[in-house]
Design a protein around this motif. Structure first.
Motif, short mmCIF file in Angstrom:
data_model
loop_
_atom_site.label_atom_id
_atom_site.label_comp_id
_atom_site.label_asym_id
_atom_site.label_seq_id
_atom_site.Cartn_x
_atom_site.Cartn_y
_atom_site.Cartn_z
N SER A 32 0.86 -1.18 0.00
CA SER A 32 0.00 0.00 0.00
C SER A 32 0.90 1.23 0.00
N TYR A 34 0.98 5.75 -1.02
CA TYR A 34 0.07 6.88 -1.22
C TYR A 34 0.72 8.03 -1.96
N PRO A 65 -2.98 1.61 -4.42
CA PRO A 65 -2.83 3.06 -4.27
C PRO A 65 -3.77 3.61 -3.20
N ILE A 66 -3.28 4.57 -2.46
CA ILE A 66 -4.11 5.37 -1.57
C ILE A 66 -4.06 6.80 -2.10
N CYS A 67 -5.19 7.29 -2.60
CA CYS A 67 -5.27 8.67 -3.08
C CYS A 67 -5.65 9.54 -1.89
N LEU A 68 -4.73 10.36 -1.44
CA LEU A 68 -4.98 11.19 -0.27
C LEU A 68 -5.39 12.59 -0.72
N LEU A 178 -1.58 7.08 7.88
CA LEU A 178 -1.91 6.09 6.86
C LEU A 178 -1.23 4.75 7.15
N CYS A 184 0.23 1.47 5.25
CA CYS A 184 0.87 2.14 4.12
C CYS A 184 2.38 2.22 4.38
N GLU A 187 5.47 6.47 0.52
CA GLU A 187 4.90 7.71 0.02
C GLU A 187 5.59 8.07 -1.29
#
Length: 407
Positions: A32, A34, A65-68, A178, A184, A187
């Motif tokens: 994971s 972001y 993906p983590i879309c922040l 995250l 996560c 980055e």
């Protein structure tokens, strides 16, 4: 091929905190990661698109993906690369912009079945107790190191506010949160985010002894080092109401020959063998590569149908073939006939000002129905229209279809 090597081969990677560890991690785990998007406008632009392409490559390789969305950090504003303080946005504007971002991101990343997450850092940053955060996070940040960070250097020349000084801490806190919530481990961001990303990586490693990684991707620039994505109207937006699919297509169709390979590598999913073949074309043949580039990028951003329409419009305008209905169109009311062409085009924002219009006309840069306009007082009349439309050309590359309306 390891996705790290794919990103490297295509030219995305600028810097990595632990290159060999990251390569091994991406080979052996479903990771994971972001990327953050601060809601400074109501649309993403082509600068964001590079990060979205990185996310798509990572997702295709099985990573999450983590879309922040920066509903919290957007209240402060990132000072990176700035010589002045960003305009402070109201909560209502931030919320509106966040919602616009969410809709756009869903077109690029697959969120079904937990394949990707979309979260808003306002959910935790707005609830923080300031004293508790200072005691919890403050000891892990050196003011001396922060002031030496690249993201603050330009702002120091004119004066860095304490508000902006907190941005790095907030971004590092995001990574920590995250990691807690979603495990996560990485980055990513543009290379101008390097200092902020390192801050988050070091916070996790120092405070929790947790493996954390950072990676930056190259900024989208021309071969001369200038940022790409700027047009006469401003940014090259991904929202079709702000930058039409045709304008978007034409931007990439007109890139410099020396930028074709970089754009094909970074902004399309074409195999590298095809990228190399297309970018090796020379002289007039390089235009075929540019057509492929423009079509492929427009297809990703606006869909296959809109890409085909833009391609058809360009063919109609530049080669006399194809369907003119898809060309960029301006409606002229029948009541406006008899007015100065210059005034009508300024009102329609073909020209930014009357001064610009006069200058281009005096330089023989405006044509109506293939005839040069030399008189700044030239009137637009019904005789200029055939079958309800006429064709306008501004400079060498801007074409418009003027349609006559009875409304």
């Amino acid at each position: 091929m390891n996705v790290y090597d794919v990103l490297k081969e295509r030219g995305y990677i600028a810097q990595a905190t632990h290159e060999e560890e990251i390569r091994a991690l991406l080979a052996n785990e479903k990771v994971s990661f972001y990327i953050g998007f601060d809601p400074t406008a109501d649309s993403l632009h082509v600068g964001h698109f590079l990060g979205m392409m990185v996310m798509a490559h990572m997702q295709r390789a099985g990573h999450r993906p983590i879309c922040l969305i920066g509903g919290g950090t957007g209240t402060v504003g990132d000072p990176s690369g700035r010589t002045d303080m960003r305009q402070m946005l109201t909560d209502d504007i931030i919320e509106h912009n966040c919602n616009c971002f969410k809709k756009q991101l869903q077109r690029f990343i697959e969120f079904d079945e937990g394949k990707a997450l979309m979260v808003n850092n306002g959910d935790w940053l707005r609830k923080l107790n300031y004293i508790e955060m200072l005691r919890d996070i403050g000891p892990h940040f050196s003011v001396n190191r922060m002031l030496a960070a690249e993201c603050y250097k330009q702002r120091l020349e004119k004066g860095l506010t304490f508000l902006e000084f907190n941005y790095m801490i907030m971004q590092a806190y995001d990574f920590m949160e995250l990691n807690r919530r979603y495990n996560c481990k990485m980055e990513m961001g543009g290379d101008d985010q390097w200092s902020n990303i390192i801050a988050g990586v070091e916070l996790l490693r120092r405070k929790y002894e947790t493996p954390a990684y950072g990676l930056t991707f190259t900024l989208l620039t021309t071969s001369e080092g200038k940022k790409m994505g700027k047009t006469a109207k401003g940014a090259l937006w991904l929202d079709p109401s702000k930058t039409s699919p045709y304008e978007f297509y034409q931007y990439w169709r007109n890139v410099n020959d020396s930028d074709v390979k970089n754009c094909l590598s970074l902004l399309t999913f074409l195999p590298m063998e095809e990228v190399i073949r297309l970018s090796s074309l020379e002289n007039e043949q390089i235009n075929e590569a540019k057509k492929v580039l423009a079509y492929e990028i427009t297809k990703i951003v606006h869909g296959e149908e809109e890409a085909a329409k833009a391609q058809e419009a360009a063919k109609a305008l530049f080669s006399g073939q194809g369907v003119l209905d898809n060309a960029p169109s301006l409606k002229i009311s029948a009541e406006m006939l008899g007015s100065r062409l210059l005034d009508l085009l300024v009102e329609a924002k073909v020209f930014a000002s009357k001064g610009e219009a006069k200058r281009i006309i005096q330089q023989s840069g405006l044509s109506l129905n293939n005839e040069k306009i030399s008189d700044i007082d030239r009137l637009l009349t019904s005789a200029d229209f055939s079958d309800g439309f006429c064709m306008l050309k501004k400079g060498k590359k801007k074409h418009y279809r003027l349609t006559l309306s009875n409304n």
